[in-house]
Design an enzyme around this catalytic site. Structure first.
Site, PDB file in Angstrom:
ATOM      1  N   ASN A   6      25.674 -16.714  10.863  1.00 49.17           N
ATOM      2  CA  ASN A   6      25.395 -18.188  10.728  1.00 49.17           C
ATOM      3  C   ASN A   6      25.541 -18.879  11.956  1.00 49.17           C
ATOM      4  O   ASN A   6      26.500 -18.860  12.790  1.00 49.17           O
ATOM      5  CB  ASN A   6      26.458 -18.798   9.797  1.00 49.17           C
ATOM      6  CG  ASN A   6      26.363 -20.494   9.614  1.00 49.17           C
ATOM      7  OD1 ASN A   6      25.270 -20.952   9.936  1.00 49.17           O
ATOM      8  ND2 ASN A   6      27.303 -21.128   9.223  1.00 49.17           N
ATOM      9  N   HIS A  88      29.356 -25.228   2.860  1.00 48.92           N
ATOM     10  CA  HIS A  88      29.990 -24.669   4.249  1.00 48.92           C
ATOM     11  C   HIS A  88      31.008 -25.738   4.519  1.00 48.92           C
ATOM     12  O   HIS A  88      30.879 -26.916   4.308  1.00 48.92           O
ATOM     13  CB  HIS A  88      29.125 -24.381   5.218  1.00 48.92           C
ATOM     14  CG  HIS A  88      29.790 -23.730   6.275  1.00 48.92           C
ATOM     15  ND1 HIS A  88      30.266 -24.508   7.508  1.00 48.92           N
ATOM     16  CD2 HIS A  88      29.871 -22.600   6.567  1.00 48.92           C
ATOM     17  CE1 HIS A  88      30.633 -23.876   8.111  1.00 48.92           C
ATOM     18  NE2 HIS A  88      30.326 -22.414   7.821  1.00 48.92           N
ATOM     19  N   GLU A 157      36.334 -18.926   3.629  1.00 48.26           N
ATOM     20  CA  GLU A 157      36.331 -19.244   5.035  1.00 48.26           C
ATOM     21  C   GLU A 157      37.514 -20.270   5.280  1.00 48.26           C
ATOM     22  O   GLU A 157      36.953 -21.437   5.053  1.00 48.26           O
ATOM     23  CB  GLU A 157      34.988 -19.710   5.645  1.00 48.26           C
ATOM     24  CG  GLU A 157      33.775 -18.671   5.508  1.00 48.26           C
ATOM     25  CD  GLU A 157      32.665 -19.072   6.359  1.00 48.26           C
ATOM     26  OE1 GLU A 157      32.533 -18.300   7.271  1.00 48.26           O
ATOM     27  OE2 GLU A 157      32.110 -20.237   6.133  1.00 48.26           O
ATOM     28  N   GLY A 163      35.861 -20.823  14.039  1.00 46.87           N
ATOM     29  CA  GLY A 163      35.771 -21.501  15.235  1.00 46.87           C
ATOM     30  C   GLY A 163      36.842 -21.673  16.211  1.00 46.87           C
ATOM     31  O   GLY A 163      37.025 -22.117  17.299  1.00 46.87           O
TER      32      GLY A 163
END
Ligand code: 13P
Length: 236
Positions: A6, A88, A157, A163
């Site tokens: 992604n 997401h 996730e 991140g």
């Protein structure tokens, strides 16, 4: 297995072209049979190649219309795109998408027969409340979602792992994926700070059918090394 990259709001159209060519060549040369997906930014959408399916990071749940800033089905069809990420964490938590809207998008793209990569994951304050709270939170993200849809892929996730360089322990991933598995037969991907040197650890776990990678896959060589690791794990 499924290896998915992604790009989020990274890379240009030219860089995406280069990236896909490189990954395509790698897959050809190494006779890769795993499913490889790339989600470039909207400005870099293009047709899929033989080994690399190109998917949309987001699109509104209409054929076309007055939805400033959004892509819709018509623009995806122009590139024969039939894969989409829905739910997401950044769409939920940064851009404020509600479960209701997410479920509407799901229903619309299911109706169109899209391969839907449906993302779920808990924020840190939920994780800190223990496994029961975590699993209840994931359950709420199933609201309005058809978990028996044949063309579904689930991506777990954790929000706090995206991140940040942090990841759950492998035991935790196994436990959570095992619990998701009780609810659906769909392949289950792990995502959140997966890197070239850690992908194989996740891919080797029970009930992990692939990875969804952000920053760790922005370099095509790193992504190819994850694809190679998946192949090795299958003993090919
Ligand atoms: P990172 O790999 O950069 O943590 O992002 C994960 C992700 O959000 C993929 O969809």
């Amino acid at each position: 297995m499924i290896l998915a990259a992604n790009f989020k709001s990274n890379l240009t159209r030219a860089k995406t072209e280069e990236y896909i060519k490189k990954v395509q060549k790698f897959c050809e040369e190494n006779t890769i049979s795993d499913e490889v997906m790339v989600f470039p930014p909207a400005s870099a959408l293009r047709q899929s190649s033989l080994h690399v399916s190109v998917g949309a990071q987001n699109a509104f749940c209409v054929e076309n219309g007055a939805y400033t800033g959004e892509l819709a089905l018509e623009q995806l069809k122009e590139f024969d795109i039939n894969t989409i990420l829905i739910g997401h964490s950044e769409r939920r938590h940064v851009l404020g998408e509600s479960q209701e809207l997410i479920a509407e998008k799901f229903a619309y793209y299911k109706e169109q027969g899209f391969r839907i990569v449906y993302c779920i994951g808990e924020p840190l304050e939920v994780r800190e409340n223990g496994n029961r709270a975590l699993l209840d939170y994931l359950d709420a993200q199933y609201k309005g979602i058809d978990l028996s849809y044949a063309n579904l892929v689930i991506a777990y996730e954790p929000v706090w792992a995206i991140g940040t360089g942090l990841t759950p322990t492998l035991d935790d991933v196994e436990l959570i994926h095992g619990s998701i598995r009780e609810d659906t037969k769909a392949p289950i991907l792990y995502g959140g700070s997966v890197k070239a040197d850690s992908a194989r650890l996740f891919l080797a776990l029970d009930n992990v059918d692939g990875v969804l990678v952000g920053s760790g896959a922005l370099n095509p060589d790193d992504f190819c090394s994850m694809i190679a690791d998946a192949k090795k794990l299958k003993g090919e």
